[in-house]
Scaffold this active site. Sequence first.
Site, mmCIF file in Angstrom:
data_model
loop_
_atom_site.group_PDB
_atom_site.id
_atom_site.type_symbol
_atom_site.label_atom_id
_atom_site.label_comp_id
_atom_site.label_asym_id
_atom_site.label_seq_id
_atom_site.Cartn_x
_atom_site.Cartn_y
_atom_site.Cartn_z
ATOM 1 N N GLY A 1 -5.194 2.638 -7.754
ATOM 2 C CA GLY A 1 -5.854 3.766 -7.127
ATOM 3 C C GLY A 1 -6.442 3.416 -5.766
ATOM 4 C CG ASP A 2 -7.225 3.448 -1.374
ATOM 5 O OD1 ASP A 2 -7.727 2.313 -1.349
ATOM 6 O OD2 ASP A 2 -7.270 4.234 -0.397
ATOM 7 C CB THR B 1 -14.291 -1.953 -5.238
ATOM 8 O OG1 THR B 1 -12.957 -1.878 -5.731
ATOM 9 C CG2 THR B 1 -14.251 -2.236 -3.753
ATOM 10 C CB SER C 1 -5.965 -4.413 -9.771
ATOM 11 O OG SER C 1 -6.500 -3.126 -9.587
ATOM 12 C CE LYS D 1 -4.468 0.930 0.063
ATOM 13 N NZ LYS D 1 -5.506 0.214 -0.712
#
Length: 443
Positions: free
Chosen positions: A165-166, A209, A376, A126
Amino acid sequence: MSYVSEVLQGLEVKFASQPEFLQAVREVLTSLAPVIEANEEKYRKAALLERLTEPDRQILFRVPWVDDNGQVHVNTGYRVQFNNAIGPYKGGLRLHPSVNLGIIKFLGFEQIFKNSLTGLPIGGGKGGSDFDPKGRSDNEIMNFCQSFMNELYKYIGPDRDVPAGDIGVGAREIGYLFGQYKKLSGDYCGVLTGKGLTYGGSLVRTQATGYGLLYLTQEMLKTNGHDLAGKTVAISGSGNVAIYAAEKAVQLGAKVVTMSDSTGWVYDAEGIDLDAVKEIKEVKRGRLAEYKNYRPNAEYHTEGRVWSVKCDVALPCATQNELHLEDAQALVANGCIAVAEGANMPTTIEATEYLQASGVLFAPGKAANAGGVATSALEMSQNSERLSWTFEEVDAKLKDIMVNIFRKLDDAARRYGMEGNYVAGANIAGFEKVAEATLAQGI
């Protein structure tokens, strides 16, 4: 003292300033106790838990950038490469003022097990920065992303570490990051996922998601004798996960009545108007306070949280620790039968335990929100093969992955005499694969 208690005690002393990381580790290791106890001598001798809770490396760096007025700003960049026992590090980049090392470590630790559950060859990592993209121009965001990648590119690669991404990192940011990586490295490769469709991105990645959350929720309900169709759903958040969770919930016959953002939340008894939310959040990048302009009969609140609304299914999709004990009590009192986490660790431990004790079906984020990283990994496969699959192909693979994740955690919970405890099931199922690979590869 048990091995689990010994490791937790040491971590709590060493990382007292990282409460989110400690919360994540405590939740995982506590639920793994039956597995650890059955193999305690072997695991203790190999220091397996110490190796699992200490990242392979933690990279911190300065990110200087220039705003539109010529003022220089400095932020901190992070990349925690936590564990690559089963594949390259894989995990998003988060841009938000709350980002610090403890947050990134908690997210990276969770990612190990989430990625393992997908069944795909990806490890846990992360990253991100305390940069706040809100209110910044495209040029300022480009300046930041290019500066961020100037340092990060040294540590990533398609077979080493593949960020995505996040929060705060969408298609725009990924584009700027990828462009700078390409310029610095001279390579055109699948080093980032969540790319645009014109340069190696995958269909369904935007929806993944949220869609995956509903595929797993539907399977959990079905396994326990319920049907999502006809149910009332409360959702928090109004970002990517929340929007596409709402979209898939409606497609599966449910009615979504709430969404929220950092300034307030809306309740629409007739069902959320998703077209309105998409225009406000994706086009205008505005606030949900505007929702009443589209639906005057809806309610907009700046106090309280969405969990006070009567619902059958609750899907926390905003951020960590957003659903507290009192929220869980309100959900149970209002007859909620299932909670599935669309965000990372959005439910506090006390709330989780109360929901489980009250008989509410509970799917933890490391399983329920794994659809994003699963897709992903499917993007990585397409990049490696120089292929592009259709929307239907990717969506079908995503659904299969999410259904299989639920079956894995259901099976793991049953094997250890904890039927219906999907938190323990997810941790055990994710851990077993990583533990075996770690031990097989030596010290």
